[in-house]
Design an enzyme around this catalytic site. Structure first.
Site, PDB file in Angstrom:
ATOM      1  N   SER A  41      90.548 -12.319  33.192  1.00  0.00           N
ATOM      2  CA  SER A  41      89.529 -11.415  33.747  1.00  0.00           C
ATOM      3  C   SER A  41      89.261 -10.230  32.829  1.00  0.00           C
ATOM      4  O   SER A  41      90.105  -9.862  31.998  1.00  0.00           O
ATOM      5  CB  SER A  41      90.037 -10.900  35.108  1.00  0.00           C
ATOM      6  OG  SER A  41      89.156  -9.970  35.681  1.00  0.00           O
ATOM      7  N   ASP A  97      98.093 -15.528  32.226  1.00  0.00           N
ATOM      8  CA  ASP A  97      97.687 -14.751  33.405  1.00  0.00           C
ATOM      9  C   ASP A  97      98.311 -15.333  34.662  1.00  0.00           C
ATOM     10  O   ASP A  97      98.778 -16.469  34.669  1.00  0.00           O
ATOM     11  CB  ASP A  97      96.152 -14.769  33.527  1.00  0.00           C
ATOM     12  CG  ASP A  97      95.591 -13.566  34.269  1.00  0.00           C
ATOM     13  OD1 ASP A  97      94.896 -12.750  33.643  1.00  0.00           O
ATOM     14  OD2 ASP A  97      95.849 -13.430  35.487  1.00  0.00           O
ATOM     15  N   ASP A 154     103.525 -14.433  34.717  1.00  0.00           N
ATOM     16  CA  ASP A 154     103.672 -13.135  35.374  1.00  0.00           C
ATOM     17  C   ASP A 154     104.454 -12.303  34.367  1.00  0.00           C
ATOM     18  O   ASP A 154     105.590 -12.662  34.016  1.00  0.00           O
ATOM     19  CB  ASP A 154     104.457 -13.305  36.681  1.00  0.00           C
ATOM     20  CG  ASP A 154     104.723 -11.978  37.379  1.00  0.00           C
ATOM     21  OD1 ASP A 154     104.647 -10.920  36.733  1.00  0.00           O
ATOM     22  OD2 ASP A 154     105.027 -12.020  38.584  1.00  0.00           O
ATOM     23  N   VAL A 155     103.876 -11.216  33.889  1.00  0.00           N
ATOM     24  CA  VAL A 155     104.533 -10.471  32.799  1.00  0.00           C
ATOM     25  C   VAL A 155     105.835  -9.793  33.234  1.00  0.00           C
ATOM     26  O   VAL A 155     106.538  -9.227  32.402  1.00  0.00           O
ATOM     27  CB  VAL A 155     103.586  -9.436  32.136  1.00  0.00           C
ATOM     28  CG1 VAL A 155     102.441 -10.127  31.425  1.00  0.00           C
ATOM     29  CG2 VAL A 155     103.105  -8.397  33.139  1.00  0.00           C
ATOM     30  N   SER A 200      95.192   3.440  28.848  1.00  0.00           N
ATOM     31  CA  SER A 200      94.070   3.951  29.661  1.00  0.00           C
ATOM     32  C   SER A 200      93.922   5.423  29.331  1.00  0.00           C
ATOM     33  O   SER A 200      94.903   6.082  28.946  1.00  0.00           O
ATOM     34  CB  SER A 200      94.402   3.805  31.152  1.00  0.00           C
ATOM     35  OG  SER A 200      93.503   4.578  31.930  1.00  0.00           O
ATOM     36  N   TYR A 231     100.250   4.972  37.853  1.00  0.00           N
ATOM     37  CA  TYR A 231      99.411   4.357  36.802  1.00  0.00           C
ATOM     38  C   TYR A 231      99.491   5.160  35.503  1.00  0.00           C
ATOM     39  O   TYR A 231      99.676   4.599  34.413  1.00  0.00           O
ATOM     40  CB  TYR A 231      97.974   4.274  37.319  1.00  0.00           C
ATOM     41  CG  TYR A 231      97.043   3.507  36.421  1.00  0.00           C
ATOM     42  CD1 TYR A 231      97.174   2.132  36.255  1.00  0.00           C
ATOM     43  CD2 TYR A 231      95.997   4.150  35.751  1.00  0.00           C
ATOM     44  CE1 TYR A 231      96.307   1.421  35.433  1.00  0.00           C
ATOM     45  CE2 TYR A 231      95.131   3.453  34.939  1.00  0.00           C
ATOM     46  CZ  TYR A 231      95.288   2.081  34.780  1.00  0.00           C
ATOM     47  OH  TYR A 231      94.426   1.391  33.957  1.00  0.00           O
ATOM     48  N   LYS A 285     100.925   3.982  31.812  1.00  0.00           N
ATOM     49  CA  LYS A 285     100.087   3.964  30.609  1.00  0.00           C
ATOM     50  C   LYS A 285     100.565   5.009  29.593  1.00  0.00           C
ATOM     51  O   LYS A 285     100.454   4.798  28.378  1.00  0.00           O
ATOM     52  CB  LYS A 285      98.622   4.179  30.987  1.00  0.00           C
ATOM     53  CG  LYS A 285      98.047   3.082  31.888  1.00  0.00           C
ATOM     54  CD  LYS A 285      98.124   1.711  31.243  1.00  0.00           C
ATOM     55  CE  LYS A 285      97.329   0.661  32.006  1.00  0.00           C
ATOM     56  NZ  LYS A 285      97.378  -0.659  31.359  1.00  0.00           N
ATOM     57  N   THR A 325      84.600  -4.004  34.983  1.00  0.00           N
ATOM     58  CA  THR A 325      85.350  -5.252  35.175  1.00  0.00           C
ATOM     59  C   THR A 325      85.586  -5.442  36.675  1.00  0.00           C
ATOM     60  O   THR A 325      85.326  -4.524  37.467  1.00  0.00           O
ATOM     61  CB  THR A 325      86.731  -5.201  34.477  1.00  0.00           C
ATOM     62  OG1 THR A 325      87.573  -4.330  35.241  1.00  0.00           O
ATOM     63  CG2 THR A 325      86.640  -4.721  33.044  1.00  0.00           C
TER      64      THR A 325
END
Ligand code: NAI
Length: 258
Positions: A15, A36, A57-58, A149, A162, A166, A197
Protein backbone atom coordinates in the site's frame (compact mmCIF):
# COMPACT_ATOMS: atom_id res chain seq x y z
CA UNK A 1 24.02 2.19 -7.24
CA UNK A 2 22.80 0.26 -10.26
CA UNK A 3 19.94 -2.00 -9.18
CA UNK A 4 19.21 -3.66 -12.50
CA UNK A 5 19.11 -7.42 -11.82
CA UNK A 6 19.53 -6.99 -8.07
CA UNK A 7 16.86 -8.00 -5.58
CA UNK A 8 15.10 -5.62 -3.21
CA UNK A 9 12.87 -6.00 -0.17
CA UNK A 10 10.18 -3.40 0.46
CA UNK A 11 8.28 -3.76 3.72
CA UNK A 12 4.79 -2.28 3.74
CA UNK A 13 4.81 -2.60 -0.05
CA UNK A 14 1.15 -3.60 -0.38
CA UNK A 15 0.00 0.00 0.00
CA UNK A 16 0.81 3.68 -0.26
CA UNK A 17 4.43 4.81 -0.31
CA UNK A 18 5.84 1.27 -0.17
CA UNK A 19 3.76 0.28 -3.18
CA UNK A 20 5.01 3.26 -5.19
CA UNK A 21 8.60 2.40 -4.21
CA UNK A 22 8.12 -1.23 -5.26
CA UNK A 23 6.80 -0.13 -8.66
CA UNK A 24 9.70 2.26 -9.27
CA UNK A 25 12.31 -0.31 -8.20
CA UNK A 26 10.79 -2.89 -10.55
CA UNK A 27 10.80 -0.32 -13.36
CA UNK A 28 14.56 0.02 -12.80
CA UNK A 29 15.01 -3.73 -13.25
CA UNK A 30 15.06 -4.89 -9.62
CA UNK A 31 13.43 -8.14 -8.48
CA UNK A 32 11.18 -6.93 -5.69
CA UNK A 33 10.02 -8.87 -2.64
CA UNK A 34 6.73 -7.30 -1.58
CA UNK A 35 6.84 -7.85 2.19
CA UNK A 36 3.58 -7.03 3.94
CA UNK A 37 0.84 -8.26 6.24
CA UNK A 38 -1.78 -7.80 3.51
CA UNK A 39 -1.64 -10.93 1.35
CA UNK A 40 -4.29 -10.13 -1.26
CA UNK A 41 -3.00 -6.68 -2.20
CA UNK A 42 0.61 -7.80 -1.84
CA UNK A 43 0.19 -10.82 -4.13
CA UNK A 44 -1.58 -8.72 -6.77
CA UNK A 45 1.17 -6.11 -6.79
CA UNK A 46 3.94 -8.71 -6.86
CA UNK A 47 2.33 -10.36 -9.86
CA UNK A 48 1.90 -7.02 -11.65
CA UNK A 49 5.54 -5.96 -11.22
CA UNK A 50 7.11 -9.40 -11.72
CA UNK A 51 8.13 -9.68 -8.07
CA UNK A 52 7.40 -12.06 -5.22
CA UNK A 53 5.07 -11.62 -2.26
CA UNK A 54 6.31 -12.55 1.21
CA UNK A 55 3.88 -12.59 4.12
CA UNK A 56 5.80 -10.55 6.66
CA UNK A 57 4.85 -9.08 9.98
CA UNK A 58 7.89 -6.94 10.79
CA UNK A 59 7.54 -7.85 14.48
CA UNK A 60 8.34 -11.47 13.48
CA UNK A 61 12.07 -12.09 13.03
CA UNK A 62 11.45 -15.50 11.40
CA UNK A 63 9.25 -13.92 8.73
CA UNK A 64 11.82 -11.21 7.98
CA UNK A 65 14.50 -13.89 7.68
CA UNK A 66 12.30 -15.82 5.22
CA UNK A 67 11.88 -12.65 3.12
CA UNK A 68 15.66 -12.10 3.10
CA UNK A 69 16.18 -15.68 1.95
CA UNK A 70 13.50 -15.30 -0.74
CA UNK A 71 15.14 -12.09 -1.98
CA UNK A 72 18.60 -13.66 -2.02
CA UNK A 73 17.17 -16.39 -4.26
CA UNK A 74 16.08 -13.81 -6.86
CA UNK A 75 19.41 -12.01 -7.22
CA UNK A 76 21.98 -10.25 -5.03
CA UNK A 77 20.03 -8.48 -2.25
CA UNK A 78 21.22 -4.88 -2.56
CA UNK A 79 18.17 -2.88 -1.47
CA UNK A 80 15.96 -2.72 1.62
CA UNK A 81 13.22 -0.13 2.00
CA UNK A 82 11.38 -0.05 5.34
CA UNK A 83 7.94 1.41 4.70
CA UNK A 84 5.78 -0.77 7.00
CA UNK A 85 4.29 1.41 9.68
CA UNK A 86 1.20 2.24 11.69
CA UNK A 87 -0.15 5.37 13.32
CA UNK A 88 -1.78 5.93 16.69
CA UNK A 89 -3.40 9.02 18.20
CA UNK A 90 -3.97 9.35 21.94
CA UNK A 91 -3.06 11.95 24.54
CA UNK A 92 -0.63 11.01 27.29
CA UNK A 93 -3.23 11.53 30.03
CA UNK A 94 -7.02 11.40 30.10
CA UNK A 95 -9.37 14.18 31.30
CA UNK A 96 -10.78 12.50 34.42
CA UNK A 97 -7.67 12.00 36.55
CA UNK A 98 -8.00 8.20 36.40
CA UNK A 99 -4.91 6.02 35.77
CA UNK A 100 -7.07 3.91 33.44
CA UNK A 101 -7.57 6.92 31.19
CA UNK A 102 -3.87 7.46 30.65
CA UNK A 103 -2.30 6.52 27.30
CA UNK A 104 -2.80 2.85 26.43
CA UNK A 105 0.63 1.36 27.12
CA UNK A 106 0.05 -1.70 24.95
CA UNK A 107 -0.66 0.62 22.01
CA UNK A 108 2.52 2.59 22.71
CA UNK A 109 4.49 -0.66 22.80
CA UNK A 110 2.92 -1.90 19.55
CA UNK A 111 3.75 1.29 17.63
CA UNK A 112 7.37 1.09 18.80
CA UNK A 113 7.51 -2.64 18.00
CA UNK A 114 6.38 -2.14 14.39
CA UNK A 115 7.77 1.26 13.41
CA UNK A 116 11.08 1.20 15.27
CA UNK A 117 12.08 -2.32 16.29
CA UNK A 118 10.63 -3.87 13.11
CA UNK A 119 12.67 -1.41 11.05
CA UNK A 120 15.86 -2.24 12.94
CA UNK A 121 15.25 -5.99 12.74
CA UNK A 122 14.84 -5.80 8.95
CA UNK A 123 17.99 -3.68 8.70
CA UNK A 124 20.18 -6.02 10.75
CA UNK A 125 19.06 -9.12 8.85
CA UNK A 126 19.08 -7.68 5.32
CA UNK A 127 22.41 -5.93 5.92
CA UNK A 128 23.91 -9.21 7.13
CA UNK A 129 22.95 -10.82 3.80
CA UNK A 130 24.26 -7.76 1.89
CA UNK A 131 27.57 -7.93 3.73
CA UNK A 132 28.31 -11.33 2.16
CA UNK A 133 27.95 -10.04 -1.43
CA UNK A 134 30.70 -9.05 -3.81
CA UNK A 135 30.82 -5.25 -4.01
CA UNK A 136 29.66 -3.51 -7.20
CA UNK A 137 32.14 -1.61 -9.41
CA UNK A 138 31.59 1.45 -7.16
CA UNK A 139 32.55 -0.58 -4.06
CA UNK A 140 28.98 -0.69 -2.75
CA UNK A 141 27.27 -3.77 -1.37
CA UNK A 142 23.83 -2.31 -0.71
CA UNK A 143 21.60 0.62 0.16
CA UNK A 144 18.88 0.89 2.79
CA UNK A 145 16.15 3.52 3.12
CA UNK A 146 13.83 3.95 6.10
CA UNK A 147 10.55 5.82 6.27
CA UNK A 148 10.32 8.13 9.27
CA UNK A 149 7.91 11.09 9.37
CA UNK A 150 7.97 14.82 9.99
CA UNK A 151 6.31 13.75 13.28
CA UNK A 152 9.84 12.80 14.38
CA UNK A 153 10.50 16.57 14.57
CA UNK A 154 7.10 18.31 14.92
CA UNK A 155 4.99 15.70 16.72
CA UNK A 156 1.45 16.88 17.31
CA UNK A 157 -0.85 16.48 20.29
CA UNK A 158 -1.65 12.76 20.59
CA UNK A 159 1.45 11.65 18.68
CA UNK A 160 3.68 10.55 21.59
CA UNK A 161 3.93 6.93 20.44
CA UNK A 162 4.19 7.66 16.72
CA UNK A 163 6.71 10.48 17.16
CA UNK A 164 8.82 8.40 19.56
CA UNK A 165 8.91 5.56 17.03
CA UNK A 166 9.86 7.82 14.12
CA UNK A 167 12.29 9.82 16.25
CA UNK A 168 13.97 6.51 17.01
CA UNK A 169 14.32 5.80 13.30
CA UNK A 170 15.88 9.23 12.74
CA UNK A 171 18.16 8.76 15.76
CA UNK A 172 19.55 5.46 14.57
CA UNK A 173 20.16 6.64 11.00
CA UNK A 174 23.70 7.95 11.56
CA UNK A 175 24.97 5.26 13.97
CA UNK A 176 23.65 2.44 11.80
CA UNK A 177 25.11 4.07 8.66
CA UNK A 178 28.40 4.18 10.57
CA UNK A 179 28.08 0.51 11.56
CA UNK A 180 27.40 -0.51 7.96
CA UNK A 181 30.04 1.66 6.32
CA UNK A 182 32.78 -0.95 6.64
CA UNK A 183 30.58 -3.32 4.63
CA UNK A 184 29.96 -0.75 1.89
CA UNK A 185 26.27 -0.38 2.74
CA UNK A 186 24.67 3.08 2.83
CA UNK A 187 21.63 3.94 4.92
CA UNK A 188 19.37 6.99 4.72
CA UNK A 189 15.95 7.96 6.04
CA UNK A 190 13.13 9.84 4.33
CA UNK A 191 10.73 11.86 6.49
CA UNK A 192 7.42 12.33 4.64
CA UNK A 193 4.98 15.15 5.37
CA UNK A 194 1.29 14.58 4.56
CA UNK A 195 1.07 12.00 1.79
CA UNK A 196 -2.09 10.88 -0.01
CA UNK A 197 -2.28 7.18 0.89
CA UNK A 198 -4.94 4.86 2.35
CA UNK A 199 -3.62 5.89 5.78
CA UNK A 200 -6.29 8.66 5.76
CA UNK A 201 -9.11 6.29 4.73
CA UNK A 202 -11.09 6.31 1.48
CA UNK A 203 -14.33 7.84 0.18
CA UNK A 204 -15.92 11.32 0.09
CA UNK A 205 -15.27 12.16 3.75
CA UNK A 206 -11.62 11.22 3.45
CA UNK A 207 -11.22 13.36 0.29
CA UNK A 208 -12.67 16.43 2.07
CA UNK A 209 -10.42 15.80 5.08
CA UNK A 210 -7.34 15.49 2.85
CA UNK A 211 -8.21 18.70 0.94
CA UNK A 212 -8.39 20.53 4.30
CA UNK A 213 -5.07 19.02 5.41
CA UNK A 214 -3.49 20.13 2.13
CA UNK A 215 -4.20 23.80 2.93
CA UNK A 216 -1.64 23.67 5.75
CA UNK A 217 1.20 22.79 3.38
CA UNK A 218 3.56 25.67 2.53
CA UNK A 219 3.73 25.03 -1.22
CA UNK A 220 2.31 23.26 -3.13
CA UNK A 221 -0.95 23.40 -1.11
CA UNK A 222 -1.89 19.77 -1.41
CA UNK A 223 -0.92 16.38 -0.03
CA UNK A 224 2.15 14.72 -1.48
CA UNK A 225 1.79 11.83 -3.89
CA UNK A 226 3.33 8.43 -3.02
CA UNK A 227 5.32 8.66 -6.29
CA UNK A 228 6.98 11.89 -5.08
CA UNK A 229 8.21 10.05 -1.98
CA UNK A 230 9.26 7.00 -3.97
CA UNK A 231 11.30 9.29 -6.23
CA UNK A 232 13.36 10.44 -3.20
CA UNK A 233 13.76 6.84 -2.00
CA UNK A 234 15.11 5.88 -5.43
CA UNK A 235 17.54 8.83 -5.34
CA UNK A 236 18.80 7.66 -1.92
CA UNK A 237 19.50 4.27 -3.48
CA UNK A 238 20.99 5.63 -6.71
CA UNK A 239 23.21 8.43 -5.37
CA UNK A 240 26.45 6.93 -4.03
CA UNK A 241 27.32 10.07 -2.03
CA UNK A 242 24.13 10.15 0.05
CA UNK A 243 24.67 8.48 3.43
CA UNK A 244 23.61 8.73 7.08
CA UNK A 245 21.05 11.46 6.33
CA UNK A 246 17.38 12.13 7.05
CA UNK A 247 15.59 14.05 4.31
CA UNK A 248 12.20 15.72 4.75
CA UNK A 249 9.91 15.50 1.71
CA UNK A 250 6.99 17.60 2.90
CA UNK A 251 6.24 20.66 0.75
CA UNK A 252 7.80 22.78 3.50
CA UNK A 253 5.15 22.00 6.12
CA UNK A 254 5.87 22.49 9.83
CA UNK A 255 3.17 20.79 11.86
CA UNK A 256 1.44 22.90 14.52
CA UNK A 257 0.57 21.42 17.96
CA UNK A 258 -2.81 20.24 16.55
P1 NAI B 1 -0.20 2.63 4.27
O1 NAI B 1 -1.11 2.34 5.40
O2 NAI B 1 -0.78 2.97 2.93
O3 NAI B 1 0.86 1.43 4.07
C1 NAI B 1 1.51 0.83 5.15
C2 NAI B 1 1.68 -0.65 4.87
O4 NAI B 1 2.39 -1.22 5.98
C3 NAI B 1 0.36 -1.40 4.72
O5 NAI B 1 0.33 -2.15 3.53
C4 NAI B 1 0.34 -2.32 5.95
O6 NAI B 1 -0.30 -3.57 5.71
C5 NAI B 1 1.82 -2.49 6.24
N1 NAI B 1 2.07 -2.89 7.62
C6 NAI B 1 1.53 -2.38 8.76
N2 NAI B 1 1.99 -3.05 9.84
C7 NAI B 1 2.83 -4.01 9.36
C8 NAI B 1 3.60 -5.03 9.98
N3 NAI B 1 3.56 -5.23 11.31
N4 NAI B 1 4.36 -5.82 9.20
C9 NAI B 1 4.38 -5.65 7.85
N5 NAI B 1 3.65 -4.72 7.21
C10 NAI B 1 2.89 -3.91 7.97
O7 NAI B 1 0.73 3.83 4.79
P2 NAI B 1 1.72 4.83 4.02
O8 NAI B 1 1.09 6.15 4.09
O9 NAI B 1 2.15 4.27 2.73
O10 NAI B 1 2.93 4.81 5.04
C11 NAI B 1 4.18 4.21 4.75
C12 NAI B 1 5.19 4.68 5.77
O11 NAI B 1 5.32 6.10 5.69
C13 NAI B 1 4.78 4.39 7.23
O12 NAI B 1 5.91 4.01 7.95
C14 NAI B 1 4.21 5.71 7.70
O13 NAI B 1 4.36 5.86 9.10
C15 NAI B 1 5.11 6.69 6.94
N6 NAI B 1 4.51 8.00 6.79
C16 NAI B 1 3.35 8.20 6.10
C17 NAI B 1 2.80 9.47 5.99
C18 NAI B 1 1.56 9.78 5.25
O14 NAI B 1 1.08 10.93 5.32
N7 NAI B 1 0.96 8.86 4.51
C19 NAI B 1 3.46 10.61 6.65
C20 NAI B 1 4.67 10.30 7.33
C21 NAI B 1 5.16 9.03 7.39
Amino acid sequence: MDINGASAIVTGAASGIGEAVARQLAAQGAHVVVADLQAEKGEALAQEIGGVFAQVDVTRTDQIEAAVRAASGLGPLRVLVNSAGIGWAQRTIGRDGEFDSAHDLAAFTKVIAINLIGTFDAIRLAATAMSTLEPTASGERGAIVNMASVAAFDGQIGQAAYSASKGGVVGMTLPVARDLSAAGIRLNTVAPGLIDTPIYGEGEGAEAFKAKLGESVLFPKRLGQPEELASMVLECIRNPYLNGETIRVDGGIRMPPK
